[in-house]
Design a protein around this motif. Structure first.
Motif, PDB file in Angstrom:
ATOM      1  N   TYR A 191       9.539  -4.153   2.420  1.00  7.31           N
ATOM      2  CA  TYR A 191       8.351  -3.361   2.761  1.00  7.31           C
ATOM      3  C   TYR A 191       7.081  -4.171   2.498  1.00  7.31           C
ATOM      4  O   TYR A 191       6.195  -4.281   3.360  1.00  7.31           O
ATOM      5  CB  TYR A 191       8.374  -2.071   1.940  1.00  7.31           C
ATOM      6  CG  TYR A 191       7.085  -1.273   1.920  1.00  7.31           C
ATOM      7  CD1 TYR A 191       6.879  -0.220   2.800  1.00  7.31           C
ATOM      8  CD2 TYR A 191       6.091  -1.550   0.986  1.00  7.31           C
ATOM      9  CE1 TYR A 191       5.715   0.532   2.757  1.00  7.31           C
ATOM     10  CE2 TYR A 191       4.919  -0.813   0.942  1.00  7.31           C
ATOM     11  CZ  TYR A 191       4.733   0.226   1.826  1.00  7.31           C
ATOM     12  OH  TYR A 191       3.569   0.950   1.787  1.00  7.31           O
ATOM     13  N   LEU A 195       4.222  -6.024   5.281  1.00  8.71           N
ATOM     14  CA  LEU A 195       2.790  -5.743   5.254  1.00  8.71           C
ATOM     15  C   LEU A 195       1.968  -6.924   4.756  1.00  8.71           C
ATOM     16  O   LEU A 195       0.740  -6.877   4.777  1.00  8.71           O
ATOM     17  CB  LEU A 195       2.517  -4.516   4.380  1.00  8.71           C
ATOM     18  CG  LEU A 195       3.121  -3.212   4.922  1.00  8.71           C
ATOM     19  CD1 LEU A 195       3.047  -2.118   3.871  1.00  8.71           C
ATOM     20  CD2 LEU A 195       2.410  -2.772   6.199  1.00  8.71           C
ATOM     21  N   VAL A 220       2.865   4.067   5.160  1.00  9.97           N
ATOM     22  CA  VAL A 220       2.291   2.947   4.412  1.00  9.97           C
ATOM     23  C   VAL A 220       1.400   3.499   3.308  1.00  9.97           C
ATOM     24  O   VAL A 220       0.474   4.256   3.569  1.00  9.97           O
ATOM     25  CB  VAL A 220       1.487   2.019   5.340  1.00  9.97           C
ATOM     26  CG1 VAL A 220       0.788   0.927   4.529  1.00  9.97           C
ATOM     27  CG2 VAL A 220       2.405   1.403   6.387  1.00  9.97           C
ATOM     28  N   LEU A 223      -0.873   0.015  -1.153  1.00  8.76           N
ATOM     29  CA  LEU A 223      -1.193  -1.399  -0.968  1.00  8.76           C
ATOM     30  C   LEU A 223      -2.202  -1.892  -1.994  1.00  8.76           C
ATOM     31  O   LEU A 223      -1.944  -2.819  -2.741  1.00  8.76           O
ATOM     32  CB  LEU A 223      -1.712  -1.642   0.449  1.00  8.76           C
ATOM     33  CG  LEU A 223      -0.731  -1.326   1.584  1.00  8.76           C
ATOM     34  CD1 LEU A 223      -1.330  -1.727   2.924  1.00  8.76           C
ATOM     35  CD2 LEU A 223       0.584  -2.055   1.362  1.00  8.76           C
ATOM     36  N   ASP A 232      -2.473   2.506   5.774  1.00  8.41           N
ATOM     37  CA  ASP A 232      -2.846   2.371   7.172  1.00  8.41           C
ATOM     38  C   ASP A 232      -1.998   3.343   7.978  1.00  8.41           C
ATOM     39  O   ASP A 232      -1.145   4.045   7.428  1.00  8.41           O
ATOM     40  CB  ASP A 232      -2.773   0.930   7.673  1.00  8.41           C
ATOM     41  CG  ASP A 232      -1.368   0.349   7.709  1.00  8.41           C
ATOM     42  OD1 ASP A 232      -0.425   1.084   8.032  1.00  8.41           O
ATOM     43  OD2 ASP A 232      -1.227  -0.848   7.437  1.00  8.41           O
ATOM     44  N   ARG A 234       0.306   3.057  10.205  1.00 11.08           N
ATOM     45  CA  ARG A 234       1.646   2.730  10.686  1.00 11.08           C
ATOM     46  C   ARG A 234       2.747   3.476   9.936  1.00 11.08           C
ATOM     47  O   ARG A 234       2.592   3.829   8.767  1.00 11.08           O
ATOM     48  CB  ARG A 234       1.898   1.227  10.552  1.00 11.08           C
ATOM     49  CG  ARG A 234       1.222   0.393  11.602  1.00 11.08           C
ATOM     50  CD  ARG A 234       1.493  -1.084  11.375  1.00 11.08           C
ATOM     51  NE  ARG A 234       0.845  -1.583  10.167  1.00 11.08           N
ATOM     52  CZ  ARG A 234       1.001  -2.821   9.708  1.00 11.08           C
ATOM     53  NH1 ARG A 234       1.807  -3.654  10.332  1.00 11.08           N
ATOM     54  NH2 ARG A 234       0.358  -3.215   8.635  1.00 11.08           N
ATOM     55  N   ASP A 254       7.598  -2.615  11.766  1.00 13.07           N
ATOM     56  CA  ASP A 254       6.827  -1.583  12.440  1.00 13.07           C
ATOM     57  C   ASP A 254       7.263  -1.557  13.909  1.00 13.07           C
ATOM     58  O   ASP A 254       8.229  -2.208  14.289  1.00 13.07           O
ATOM     59  CB  ASP A 254       5.321  -1.813  12.276  1.00 13.07           C
ATOM     60  CG  ASP A 254       4.825  -3.079  12.969  1.00 13.07           C
ATOM     61  OD1 ASP A 254       5.604  -3.761  13.669  1.00 13.07           O
ATOM     62  OD2 ASP A 254       3.626  -3.397  12.809  1.00 13.07           O
TER      63      ASP A 254
END
Length: 283
Positions: A191, A195, A220, A223, A232, A234, A254
Protein backbone atom coordinates in the motif's frame (compact mmCIF):
# COMPACT_ATOMS: atom_id res chain seq x y z
CA UNK A 1 -4.13 -17.16 4.23
CA UNK A 2 -6.05 -17.35 0.98
CA UNK A 3 -3.96 -16.33 -2.03
CA UNK A 4 -4.34 -15.79 -5.76
CA UNK A 5 -2.14 -17.92 -8.00
CA UNK A 6 -0.37 -16.33 -10.97
CA UNK A 7 0.65 -19.47 -12.91
CA UNK A 8 4.42 -18.87 -12.50
CA UNK A 9 5.50 -20.87 -15.54
CA UNK A 10 9.11 -20.43 -16.68
CA UNK A 11 9.62 -17.79 -19.36
CA UNK A 12 12.67 -16.05 -20.82
CA UNK A 13 11.12 -12.80 -22.11
CA UNK A 14 7.95 -10.79 -21.51
CA UNK A 15 4.96 -11.02 -23.82
CA UNK A 16 2.92 -7.98 -24.82
CA UNK A 17 1.46 -6.12 -21.82
CA UNK A 18 -2.23 -5.35 -22.47
CA UNK A 19 -4.03 -2.31 -21.09
CA UNK A 20 -5.48 -3.04 -17.66
CA UNK A 21 -3.24 -6.05 -17.06
CA UNK A 22 -0.56 -6.51 -14.40
CA UNK A 23 2.45 -8.70 -15.19
CA UNK A 24 4.51 -10.24 -12.39
CA UNK A 25 8.00 -11.74 -12.56
CA UNK A 26 9.80 -13.79 -9.93
CA UNK A 27 13.55 -14.23 -10.32
CA UNK A 28 16.54 -15.28 -8.26
CA UNK A 29 18.89 -12.32 -7.94
CA UNK A 30 22.18 -14.27 -7.93
CA UNK A 31 22.30 -14.94 -11.71
CA UNK A 32 21.01 -11.44 -12.43
CA UNK A 33 23.99 -9.92 -10.65
CA UNK A 34 26.06 -10.76 -13.77
CA UNK A 35 24.07 -8.01 -15.49
CA UNK A 36 25.08 -5.28 -13.02
CA UNK A 37 27.14 -3.65 -15.78
CA UNK A 38 23.77 -2.26 -16.94
CA UNK A 39 23.54 -0.05 -13.84
CA UNK A 40 24.50 3.60 -13.82
CA UNK A 41 27.40 4.88 -11.74
CA UNK A 42 24.92 6.32 -9.23
CA UNK A 43 23.09 2.99 -8.90
CA UNK A 44 26.35 1.14 -8.38
CA UNK A 45 27.49 3.66 -5.77
CA UNK A 46 24.24 3.30 -3.81
CA UNK A 47 24.44 -0.49 -3.92
CA UNK A 48 28.07 -0.61 -2.79
CA UNK A 49 27.22 1.50 0.25
CA UNK A 50 25.31 -1.52 1.60
CA UNK A 51 27.56 -3.15 4.18
CA UNK A 52 26.04 -6.63 4.17
CA UNK A 53 27.48 -8.61 1.21
CA UNK A 54 24.35 -10.71 0.65
CA UNK A 55 22.08 -7.67 0.72
CA UNK A 56 24.43 -5.79 -1.59
CA UNK A 57 24.53 -8.66 -4.10
CA UNK A 58 20.74 -8.99 -4.00
CA UNK A 59 20.36 -5.26 -4.61
CA UNK A 60 22.70 -5.34 -7.61
CA UNK A 61 20.92 -8.32 -9.15
CA UNK A 62 17.47 -6.95 -8.43
CA UNK A 63 18.22 -3.58 -9.99
CA UNK A 64 19.83 -5.16 -13.05
CA UNK A 65 16.77 -7.34 -13.49
CA UNK A 66 14.55 -4.29 -13.29
CA UNK A 67 16.48 -2.57 -16.08
CA UNK A 68 16.30 -5.60 -18.33
CA UNK A 69 12.56 -5.96 -17.87
CA UNK A 70 11.94 -2.23 -18.35
CA UNK A 71 13.84 -2.40 -21.64
CA UNK A 72 11.86 -5.42 -22.76
CA UNK A 73 8.48 -3.83 -22.00
CA UNK A 74 9.30 -0.34 -23.25
CA UNK A 75 11.34 -1.27 -26.32
CA UNK A 76 14.02 1.18 -25.22
CA UNK A 77 17.74 0.51 -25.03
CA UNK A 78 19.19 0.46 -21.54
CA UNK A 79 21.13 3.68 -22.19
CA UNK A 80 17.87 5.44 -23.09
CA UNK A 81 16.05 4.55 -19.86
CA UNK A 82 15.39 7.59 -17.67
CA UNK A 83 14.73 6.42 -14.13
CA UNK A 84 13.78 9.08 -11.62
CA UNK A 85 11.31 10.01 -8.89
CA UNK A 86 7.65 10.84 -9.13
CA UNK A 87 5.09 11.92 -6.55
CA UNK A 88 6.33 11.59 -2.96
CA UNK A 89 9.65 10.23 -4.26
CA UNK A 90 8.26 7.04 -5.79
CA UNK A 91 10.68 5.51 -8.34
CA UNK A 92 9.36 5.78 -11.89
CA UNK A 93 10.28 5.57 -15.54
CA UNK A 94 10.40 9.14 -16.83
CA UNK A 95 10.27 8.17 -20.52
CA UNK A 96 6.91 8.79 -22.19
CA UNK A 97 6.13 5.96 -24.56
CA UNK A 98 4.00 5.86 -27.72
CA UNK A 99 0.28 5.53 -27.23
CA UNK A 100 0.07 2.22 -29.04
CA UNK A 101 2.00 0.42 -26.29
CA UNK A 102 -0.27 -1.81 -24.25
CA UNK A 103 -3.62 -1.29 -25.99
CA UNK A 104 -6.29 1.31 -26.55
CA UNK A 105 -4.83 4.39 -24.88
CA UNK A 106 -7.49 4.67 -22.14
CA UNK A 107 -6.26 6.00 -18.82
CA UNK A 108 -3.41 8.11 -20.23
CA UNK A 109 -1.78 10.06 -17.40
CA UNK A 110 0.02 12.65 -19.40
CA UNK A 111 -2.46 13.91 -21.99
CA UNK A 112 0.29 13.93 -24.64
CA UNK A 113 -0.58 10.74 -26.50
CA UNK A 114 2.04 8.80 -24.57
CA UNK A 115 1.66 6.12 -21.95
CA UNK A 116 3.41 5.52 -18.65
CA UNK A 117 5.01 2.16 -17.98
CA UNK A 118 4.56 1.73 -14.24
CA UNK A 119 6.53 -0.70 -12.11
CA UNK A 120 7.46 -1.73 -8.62
CA UNK A 121 9.60 -4.47 -7.16
CA UNK A 122 10.58 -6.09 -3.89
CA UNK A 123 13.67 -8.05 -2.79
CA UNK A 124 13.84 -10.68 -0.08
CA UNK A 125 15.93 -13.76 0.63
CA UNK A 126 17.72 -13.77 -2.71
CA UNK A 127 14.51 -13.36 -4.72
CA UNK A 128 13.07 -10.43 -6.66
CA UNK A 129 9.38 -9.95 -7.36
CA UNK A 130 8.54 -7.39 -10.08
CA UNK A 131 5.22 -5.87 -11.19
CA UNK A 132 4.48 -3.96 -14.43
CA UNK A 133 1.38 -2.24 -15.80
CA UNK A 134 0.36 0.67 -18.02
CA UNK A 135 -0.87 3.83 -16.30
CA UNK A 136 -1.68 2.49 -12.85
CA UNK A 137 0.26 2.97 -9.63
CA UNK A 138 1.71 -0.30 -8.34
CA UNK A 139 3.10 -1.47 -5.05
CA UNK A 140 4.41 -4.97 -4.38
CA UNK A 141 6.00 -6.49 -1.30
CA UNK A 142 7.65 -9.84 -0.69
CA UNK A 143 8.73 -11.62 2.46
CA UNK A 144 10.50 -14.94 1.95
CA UNK A 145 10.08 -17.71 4.49
CA UNK A 146 11.02 -18.70 7.08
CA UNK A 147 11.09 -15.31 8.74
CA UNK A 148 10.82 -14.72 12.47
CA UNK A 149 8.82 -11.74 13.69
CA UNK A 150 7.35 -10.44 16.90
CA UNK A 151 3.84 -10.75 15.52
CA UNK A 152 2.03 -9.56 18.64
CA UNK A 153 4.21 -6.47 19.02
CA UNK A 154 4.01 -5.65 15.32
CA UNK A 155 0.24 -6.09 15.34
CA UNK A 156 -0.15 -3.58 18.15
CA UNK A 157 1.98 -1.02 16.29
CA UNK A 158 0.54 -1.21 12.77
CA UNK A 159 -3.02 -2.61 12.88
CA UNK A 160 -6.24 -0.66 13.33
CA UNK A 161 -8.74 -1.89 15.90
CA UNK A 162 -10.72 -3.71 13.20
CA UNK A 163 -7.58 -5.26 11.71
CA UNK A 164 -6.35 -6.34 15.12
CA UNK A 165 -9.64 -8.14 15.71
CA UNK A 166 -9.39 -9.88 12.32
CA UNK A 167 -5.77 -10.84 12.94
CA UNK A 168 -6.53 -12.33 16.35
CA UNK A 169 -9.34 -14.38 14.88
CA UNK A 170 -7.17 -15.62 12.04
CA UNK A 171 -4.17 -16.39 14.20
CA UNK A 172 -6.04 -18.20 16.96
CA UNK A 173 -3.93 -21.32 16.31
CA UNK A 174 -0.61 -19.98 17.60
CA UNK A 175 1.51 -21.32 14.68
CA UNK A 176 -0.54 -19.17 12.28
CA UNK A 177 0.06 -15.88 14.08
CA UNK A 178 3.41 -15.08 12.46
CA UNK A 179 2.26 -15.96 8.94
CA UNK A 180 -0.93 -13.94 9.35
CA UNK A 181 1.06 -10.93 10.54
CA UNK A 182 3.50 -11.21 7.64
CA UNK A 183 0.58 -11.31 5.21
CA UNK A 184 -0.83 -8.15 6.75
CA UNK A 185 2.62 -6.53 6.70
CA UNK A 186 3.04 -7.21 2.98
CA UNK A 187 -0.33 -5.54 2.38
CA UNK A 188 0.66 -2.52 4.45
CA UNK A 189 4.01 -2.15 2.72
CA UNK A 190 2.60 -2.69 -0.79
CA UNK A 191 0.00 0.00 0.00
CA UNK A 192 2.70 2.48 0.99
CA UNK A 193 4.84 1.64 -2.03
CA UNK A 194 1.91 2.13 -4.41
CA UNK A 195 1.45 5.63 -2.99
CA UNK A 196 5.16 6.44 -2.87
CA UNK A 197 5.45 6.77 0.90
CA UNK A 198 6.99 3.39 1.70
CA UNK A 199 6.40 2.67 5.37
CA UNK A 200 6.46 6.37 6.29
CA UNK A 201 2.74 6.73 6.93
CA UNK A 202 0.21 6.21 9.71
CA UNK A 203 -0.30 2.48 9.19
CA UNK A 204 -3.15 2.14 11.66
CA UNK A 205 -5.28 4.50 9.56
CA UNK A 206 -4.96 2.46 6.36
CA UNK A 207 -7.20 -0.59 6.71
CA UNK A 208 -6.14 -3.39 4.39
CA UNK A 209 -6.78 -6.46 6.53
CA UNK A 210 -10.48 -6.66 7.32
CA UNK A 211 -10.48 -10.39 6.55
CA UNK A 212 -8.29 -13.17 5.17
CA UNK A 213 -9.74 -13.01 1.67
CA UNK A 214 -7.21 -12.92 -1.17
CA UNK A 215 -8.59 -9.65 -2.63
CA UNK A 216 -9.48 -6.39 -0.93
CA UNK A 217 -10.02 -2.70 -1.53
CA UNK A 218 -9.27 0.28 0.67
CA UNK A 219 -9.52 4.04 0.70
CA UNK A 220 -6.37 6.15 0.89
CA UNK A 221 -5.70 7.43 4.40
CA UNK A 222 -2.89 7.94 6.87
CA UNK A 223 -0.34 9.41 4.49
CA UNK A 224 0.68 12.56 6.31
CA UNK A 225 -1.53 12.97 9.41
CA UNK A 226 -2.60 16.52 10.13
CA UNK A 227 -2.02 17.80 6.60
CA UNK A 228 -4.20 18.34 3.55
CA UNK A 229 -2.28 15.50 1.87
CA UNK A 230 -3.47 12.95 4.43
CA UNK A 231 -5.91 11.37 1.97
CA UNK A 232 -6.71 11.39 -1.73
CA UNK A 233 -9.74 10.31 -3.72
CA UNK A 234 -8.38 7.03 -5.03
CA UNK A 235 -9.52 3.58 -4.01
CA UNK A 236 -6.75 1.02 -4.02
CA UNK A 237 -7.19 -2.66 -4.81
CA UNK A 238 -5.06 -5.45 -3.39
CA UNK A 239 -4.25 -9.08 -4.09
CA UNK A 240 -2.54 -11.53 -1.74
CA UNK A 241 -0.26 -13.48 -4.04
CA UNK A 242 0.87 -17.07 -4.05
CA UNK A 243 4.62 -17.30 -4.77
CA UNK A 244 6.57 -20.01 -6.62
CA UNK A 245 8.89 -20.38 -3.61
CA UNK A 246 8.29 -20.22 0.16
CA UNK A 247 7.11 -16.66 0.68
CA UNK A 248 4.28 -14.23 1.31
CA UNK A 249 3.54 -11.39 -1.10
CA UNK A 250 0.97 -8.72 -1.82
CA UNK A 251 0.17 -6.44 -4.76
CA UNK A 252 -1.67 -3.11 -4.46
CA UNK A 253 -2.70 -0.88 -7.36
CA UNK A 254 -5.06 1.89 -8.36
CA UNK A 255 -7.17 1.95 -11.53
CA UNK A 256 -9.72 -0.65 -10.42
CA UNK A 257 -9.54 -4.29 -9.46
CA UNK A 258 -7.28 -6.52 -11.54
CA UNK A 259 -9.39 -9.16 -13.28
CA UNK A 260 -8.36 -12.77 -12.74
CA UNK A 261 -7.37 -13.19 -16.38
CA UNK A 262 -5.44 -9.89 -16.37
CA UNK A 263 -3.01 -10.92 -13.61
CA UNK A 264 -0.19 -13.00 -15.06
CA UNK A 265 2.98 -14.18 -13.40
CA UNK A 266 6.12 -15.98 -14.56
CA UNK A 267 9.36 -17.27 -13.17
CA UNK A 268 12.10 -15.55 -15.11
CA UNK A 269 14.97 -17.48 -16.59
CA UNK A 270 16.86 -14.90 -18.71
CA UNK A 271 18.54 -16.66 -21.60
CA UNK A 272 21.46 -14.21 -21.49
CA UNK A 273 21.93 -13.77 -17.74
CA UNK A 274 25.38 -15.35 -17.79
CA UNK A 275 26.91 -13.09 -20.43
CA UNK A 276 27.00 -9.29 -20.90
CA UNK A 277 24.04 -8.95 -23.26
CA UNK A 278 22.03 -5.82 -23.86
CA UNK A 279 18.45 -5.70 -22.57
CA UNK A 280 17.04 -5.18 -26.07
CA UNK A 281 17.84 -8.85 -26.80
CA UNK A 282 14.79 -9.71 -24.70
CA UNK A 283 12.40 -7.88 -27.01
Amino acid sequence: MATVAADWAWREAPPRLPAGAVHLWAAETTPLRAQSHLLTAAELTRAHRIADPAQRAMTLGGRAGLRRLLCAYSGLDNAALRLGRGARGKPKLLNRLPGDHGGDGDGDHGGDGGRELCFNYSLSGGWALYAFAWNRALGIDLETLPRANNSAGLARRVLSAAELKAWRKLSAPAPDAAAAMLACWTRKEAYGKALGVGIRYHMRRAEVFADAGPRWRCAVAGLFPGTVADTDARVLHGVQLATPFPGIAALVCDGGAVAADALRGWRWRPSTAARPATPTQMS
